[in-house]
Design a protein around this motif. Sequence first.
Motif, short mmCIF file in Angstrom:
data_model
loop_
_atom_site.label_atom_id
_atom_site.label_comp_id
_atom_site.label_asym_id
_atom_site.label_seq_id
_atom_site.Cartn_x
_atom_site.Cartn_y
_atom_site.Cartn_z
N LEU A 214 48.28 29.56 47.56
CA LEU A 214 48.86 30.68 47.11
C LEU A 214 48.11 31.92 47.37
CD1 LEU A 214 47.42 31.42 44.26
CD2 LEU A 214 48.82 29.48 43.58
N PRO A 215 48.57 33.37 47.46
CA PRO A 215 47.86 34.30 47.48
C PRO A 215 47.46 34.95 46.34
CG PRO A 215 50.31 34.95 47.84
CD PRO A 215 49.95 33.41 47.51
N HIS A 216 46.48 35.31 46.04
CA HIS A 216 45.84 35.80 44.66
C HIS A 216 45.83 37.43 44.63
CE1 HIS A 216 41.47 35.18 46.53
NE2 HIS A 216 41.67 36.36 46.31
N GLY A 217 46.12 37.95 45.57
CA GLY A 217 46.45 39.38 45.50
C GLY A 217 44.92 40.15 45.76
N GLY A 218 44.86 41.47 45.50
CA GLY A 218 43.52 42.12 45.58
C GLY A 218 42.90 42.63 44.30
N GLY A 219 41.81 41.94 44.03
CA GLY A 219 41.30 42.55 42.65
C GLY A 219 42.31 42.15 41.34
N PRO A 220 42.26 42.96 40.60
CA PRO A 220 43.29 42.84 39.33
C PRO A 220 44.60 43.25 39.52
CG PRO A 220 41.89 44.66 38.79
CD PRO A 220 41.55 44.23 40.17
N CYS A 221 45.15 43.06 40.78
CA CYS A 221 46.16 43.94 41.21
C CYS A 221 47.39 43.86 40.52
CB CYS A 221 46.71 43.56 42.62
SG CYS A 221 46.92 41.71 43.02
N PHE A 222 47.68 42.69 39.71
CA PHE A 222 48.99 42.54 38.84
C PHE A 222 48.89 43.41 37.50
CE2 PHE A 222 48.38 38.61 41.43
CZ PHE A 222 49.19 38.98 42.37
N PHE A 223 47.65 43.67 37.32
CA PHE A 223 47.42 44.20 35.92
C PHE A 223 46.88 45.62 35.82
CE2 PHE A 223 46.98 39.67 36.00
CZ PHE A 223 47.96 39.28 35.01
N LEU A 224 47.24 46.26 36.85
CA LEU A 224 46.47 47.85 37.21
C LEU A 224 47.02 48.66 36.23
CD1 LEU A 224 46.17 48.01 41.10
CD2 LEU A 224 44.53 47.61 39.33
N PHE B 231 34.01 38.93 36.49
CA PHE B 231 34.72 40.15 36.82
C PHE B 231 34.00 40.64 38.28
CE2 PHE B 231 35.83 40.20 32.25
CZ PHE B 231 37.03 40.17 32.36
N ASP B 232 34.44 39.76 39.26
CA ASP B 232 33.96 40.00 40.46
C ASP B 232 34.63 40.82 41.27
OD1 ASP B 232 35.79 38.04 40.63
OD2 ASP B 232 34.98 36.90 42.31
N TYR B 233 35.10 42.22 40.89
CA TYR B 233 35.48 43.09 41.48
C TYR B 233 35.06 44.52 41.13
CZ TYR B 233 38.86 42.29 37.54
OH TYR B 233 39.54 42.12 36.44
N GLY B 234 35.29 45.45 41.81
CA GLY B 234 34.56 46.94 41.50
C GLY B 234 35.59 47.88 41.57
N GLY B 235 35.41 49.08 40.88
CA GLY B 235 36.23 50.25 41.13
C GLY B 235 37.56 50.42 40.47
N PHE B 236 37.94 49.44 39.50
CA PHE B 236 39.23 49.31 38.94
C PHE B 236 39.22 49.79 37.73
CE2 PHE B 236 39.20 46.16 42.28
CZ PHE B 236 40.53 46.50 42.87
N PRO B 237 40.57 50.21 37.18
CA PRO B 237 40.57 50.72 35.68
C PRO B 237 39.69 49.94 34.87
CG PRO B 237 42.69 50.85 36.53
CD PRO B 237 41.75 50.07 37.49
N GLU B 238 39.21 50.72 33.86
CA GLU B 238 38.31 50.04 32.64
C GLU B 238 39.06 48.87 31.79
OE1 GLU B 238 36.70 49.22 28.92
OE2 GLU B 238 38.58 50.18 29.26
N HIS B 239 40.53 48.86 31.82
CA HIS B 239 41.17 47.97 30.94
C HIS B 239 41.09 46.46 31.74
CE1 HIS B 239 44.43 49.20 33.61
NE2 HIS B 239 45.05 47.87 33.33
N THR B 240 40.98 46.71 33.27
CA THR B 240 41.03 45.47 33.82
C THR B 240 39.69 44.51 33.83
OG1 THR B 240 40.25 46.63 35.92
CG2 THR B 240 42.40 46.40 35.70
N TYR B 241 38.78 45.05 32.93
CA TYR B 241 37.41 44.13 32.85
C TYR B 241 37.50 43.81 31.38
CZ TYR B 241 35.97 46.64 37.00
OH TYR B 241 35.94 46.98 38.37
#
Length: 265
Positions: free
Chosen positions: A8-18, A73-83
């Motif tokens: 399955l595809p897991h998308g990009g970073g926290p994409c479903f919860f931006l 949380f191995d992604y960077g540059g996303f909105p604070e709530h996604t952490y």
Amino acid sequence: MRQPSLFLPHGGGPCFFLNPDGSCPPAWREMRDYLAGILPALPERPRAILIVSGHWEEADFTVHSGRRPGLLFDYGGFPEHTYRLRWDAPGAPDLAARARQLLEGAGFKVGENDARGWDHGVFIPMKVAVPDADIPTLQVSLRADLDPATHIRAGQALESLRDDGVLIVGSGMSFHNMRSLGQDVTPQADAFDAALSAAVTDPDPAARRRRVANWASLPLARFAHPREEHLLPLMVALGAGGDDPAVHDHRDHVLGWTVSAFRFG
């Protein structure tokens, strides 16, 4: 009942919860809807989930033996709530021991880790697919050599777990060229997706394994995957699929990429 094996595809970073209100951005809704439909499409609720993500590599295949993994949380540059996202599914140490036994029985050296958090290749798609976080989950690493035939063999070693009610999941992306973001690469992505899908769904299981192991010879292969860590979970899922029929389970376009999912069994 025997569970299928999935890529399955897991998308990009926290994409479903931006979005701060928890809603999914329109670009990601087709993929989100596919992931949300995984459990209802299974023959029965899985006893456990074994997942291989494109975001964990070790020198040897490694099983996560922790009882209550946290999140990485191995992604960077996303909105604070996604952490501050949560996905609190229990680990599966008993399944980890069994998976290790099967891999070692197939001749692999196997490591063990009880401290690493689940990376976003696990908790982001699983937060959509299993929102109640109530199915024990085991993560198994990729092997850092990224050899496709080796990962297919590892999947074959794990296939019998499906008969014990374990859903085996490869979590990655069928197209993953970060350098192409912002460009219109749909023709190239479509061409690679068609070639990959034809190989994955070959009705002859032996030919399927051979063709997918030789994925780098497909048209535009190295354009689609300059580095193949996001494709290697497919190899594990395909190996675990054994001789079962292979189905092209989902396709959509996002970020100019053509993204597919596959089901075995």
